[in-house]
Design an enzyme around this catalytic site. Structure first.
Site, PDB file in Angstrom:
ATOM      1  N   CYS A  93     -19.601   2.569  -0.638  1.00 35.93           N
ATOM      2  CA  CYS A  93     -19.476   2.029  -1.994  1.00 35.93           C
ATOM      3  C   CYS A  93     -18.981   0.584  -1.981  1.00 35.93           C
ATOM      4  O   CYS A  93     -19.291  -0.192  -2.892  1.00 35.93           O
ATOM      5  CB  CYS A  93     -18.572   2.912  -2.859  1.00 35.93           C
ATOM      6  SG  CYS A  93     -16.849   3.011  -2.317  1.00 35.93           S
ATOM      7  N   CYS A 148     -22.651   1.277  -6.380  1.00 33.67           N
ATOM      8  CA  CYS A 148     -21.572   1.972  -5.673  1.00 33.67           C
ATOM      9  C   CYS A 148     -21.531   3.454  -6.005  1.00 33.67           C
ATOM     10  O   CYS A 148     -21.149   4.275  -5.168  1.00 33.67           O
ATOM     11  CB  CYS A 148     -20.225   1.310  -5.986  1.00 33.67           C
ATOM     12  SG  CYS A 148     -19.739   1.357  -7.726  1.00 33.67           S
ATOM     13  N   CYS A 208     -24.640  -2.379 -13.338  1.00 36.45           N
ATOM     14  CA  CYS A 208     -24.835  -1.994 -11.931  1.00 36.45           C
ATOM     15  C   CYS A 208     -24.213  -0.625 -11.637  1.00 36.45           C
ATOM     16  O   CYS A 208     -23.087  -0.337 -12.050  1.00 36.45           O
ATOM     17  CB  CYS A 208     -24.214  -3.055 -11.023  1.00 36.45           C
ATOM     18  SG  CYS A 208     -24.345  -2.676  -9.255  1.00 36.45           S
ATOM     19  N   ASP A 244       0.779  -1.241   0.000  1.00 35.99           N
ATOM     20  CA  ASP A 244       0.000   0.000   0.000  1.00 35.99           C
ATOM     21  C   ASP A 244       0.811   1.293   0.000  1.00 35.99           C
ATOM     22  O   ASP A 244       0.685   2.097  -0.925  1.00 35.99           O
ATOM     23  CB  ASP A 244      -0.982  -0.005   1.176  1.00 35.99           C
ATOM     24  CG  ASP A 244      -1.942   1.175   1.143  1.00 35.99           C
ATOM     25  OD1 ASP A 244      -2.384   1.523   0.049  1.00 35.99           O
ATOM     26  OD2 ASP A 244      -2.224   1.745   2.201  1.00 35.99           O
ATOM     27  N   CYS A 285     -14.341  12.648  -1.558  1.00 35.87           N
ATOM     28  CA  CYS A 285     -14.502  11.333  -0.939  1.00 35.87           C
ATOM     29  C   CYS A 285     -14.357  11.425   0.578  1.00 35.87           C
ATOM     30  O   CYS A 285     -13.391  12.002   1.090  1.00 35.87           O
ATOM     31  CB  CYS A 285     -13.460  10.370  -1.507  1.00 35.87           C
ATOM     32  SG  CYS A 285     -13.455   8.736  -0.748  1.00 35.87           S
TER      33      CYS A 285
END
Length: 384
Positions: free
Chosen positions: A253, A203, A200, A143, A223
């Site tokens: 989401c 989210c 879809c 990360d 966000c």
């Protein structure tokens, strides 16, 4: 008479060993990708993201752009990359806490110890055993390194980047921690994942702050995860009501993704949430001083945000709570040493108090030494 079974090549045997080691260490999925697999599409998407300023104040994304765009720039000797995923699907629906206005919503991944520490230790163990077996060099990343983990995981076949820009897996939905092991060995690559989002929009439609300008695009500046974790200073007023009681991250989401229903039977590797972090009371959190904050979040990713930024988030949640029991704790924060905390307390009280009661606090504004907090007072009084 059947033909004799072909023996595996050295590269295939090494790959099989590496994948087995990953599974033995608790990872739910491990697949190989070549370092050049993300050339083209992923760097172009990153360029567009940075060009539009959607990274907000995360300046390190701009500074490490070249290294992110090509793993071979990060480490020229890399021959193959093993991408690993660890399921952390929650036992409960993380959206349920949003209706409990006097409680705090903390992102699922942060409800226990820092996953960076958990994963990196395991990656080092796997990489060390593989290096001893293969004789090749290895590096591990989790990360914080300039590695485009999600595009690499997609190309490795772990899943695909969904319309919310996070990785989605048919097996584990949107709940995967990712890590990578770089090696100088050349191993057989797996087939890339296939986008299965279809039509879809769940989210995109659930996002409280409309942070998605288009499918597969995220504007971090809108966000709640970015605002509560990365953003320093006052949170823009336009987003505060939409934050609700989300004080660290936002799972909306992720939690609404329909692929999550396939993740329920594979939870051995996930982190179990601490009971005190599933839905902590705002009344308790708003009273935390620095020592209490450090003690409560020792070993947690939340500790990295610092007490003042965390209290800023908690106070915004208090302001959204409509709970009169939070008035006195918020009033106490008007004298906090941190301007960030005092400013958020002004906003919270402007929401919790009636007109006359709030105006009685105006004397605090004349004594306030910080320009940003005085601005909060000015805005709040003007709206009363």
């Amino acid at each position: 008479m059947s033909a004799p079974r072909q023996s595996l090549s050295k590269a295939e045997r090494l790959k099989a060993f590496l994948v087995e080691e990953a599974r033995s260490a608790g990872f739910d999925v491990a697949r190989v990708v070549s370092p050049e697999a993300i050339a083209g599409k992923a760097p172009a998407a990153l360029d567009a993201y940075l060009k539009h300023g959607r990274h907000g104040t995360m300046q390190w994304l701009q500074e490490t752009k070249d290294r992110r765009s090509d793993p071979r720039t990060l480490w020229p000797e890399v021959g193959s990359i093993l991408m690993l995923g660890m399921n952390y699907g929650p036992e409960h629906n993380p959206l349920d806490v949003l209706a409990q206005k006097d409680r705090a919503a903390i992102s699922v991944y942060a409800q226990n110890r820092d996953y960076h520490d958990l994963i990196k230790g395991r990656l080092k163990g796997i990489a060390g055993r593989f290096a001893a077996r293969s004789g090749g060099d290895v590096k591990v990343f989790v990360d914080t390194a300039p590695v485009m983990e999600k595009p690499l995981a997609e190309q490795a076949g772990i899943g695909w980047q969904g319309k919310h820009s996070n990785l989605v897996s048919r097996e584990f939905g949107s709940w995967l921690f990712l890590g990578s092991i770089f090696t100088t060995e050349k191993l057989p690559a797996d087939r890339p994942g296939t986008d299965s989002c279809g039509s879809c929009r769940a989210c995109l439609d659930i996002c409280p702050t409309n942070a998605f300008p288009a499918p597969y695009q995220l504007d971090a500046r809108r966000c709640i995860s970015y605002l509560t974790i990365e953003h320093k200073g006052p949170i823009p007023v336009e987003f505060r009501p939409a934050m609700g009681n989300r004080i660290y991250g936002c799972d909306d989401c992720l939690a609404v993704c329909p692929w999550n229903k396939f993740a329920s039977d594979a939870r051995e590797a996930k982190l179990r949430a601490r009971d005190d972090l599933k839905a902590p009371a705002l009344a308790d959190l708003v009273k935390l001083d620095d020592a209490a904050f450090r003690a409560m979040f020792s070993g947690s990713p939340i500790k990295r945000t610092g007490r003042n930024r965390f209290l800023r988030n908690v106070l915004i949640a208090c302001g959204n709570s409509a709970d009169p029991a939070l008035i006195d704790p918020c009033r106490n924060c008007l004298s906090d040493d941190s301007a960030e905390v005092r400013g958020a307390a002004v906003w919270a009280l402007s929401r919790l108090l009636g007109h006359e009661d709030f105006l009685r606090l105006k004397d605090n504004a004349t004594e306030e030494p910080d320009d940003t907090v005085r601005h909060e007072w000015h805005m709040a009084v003007g709206k009363q």
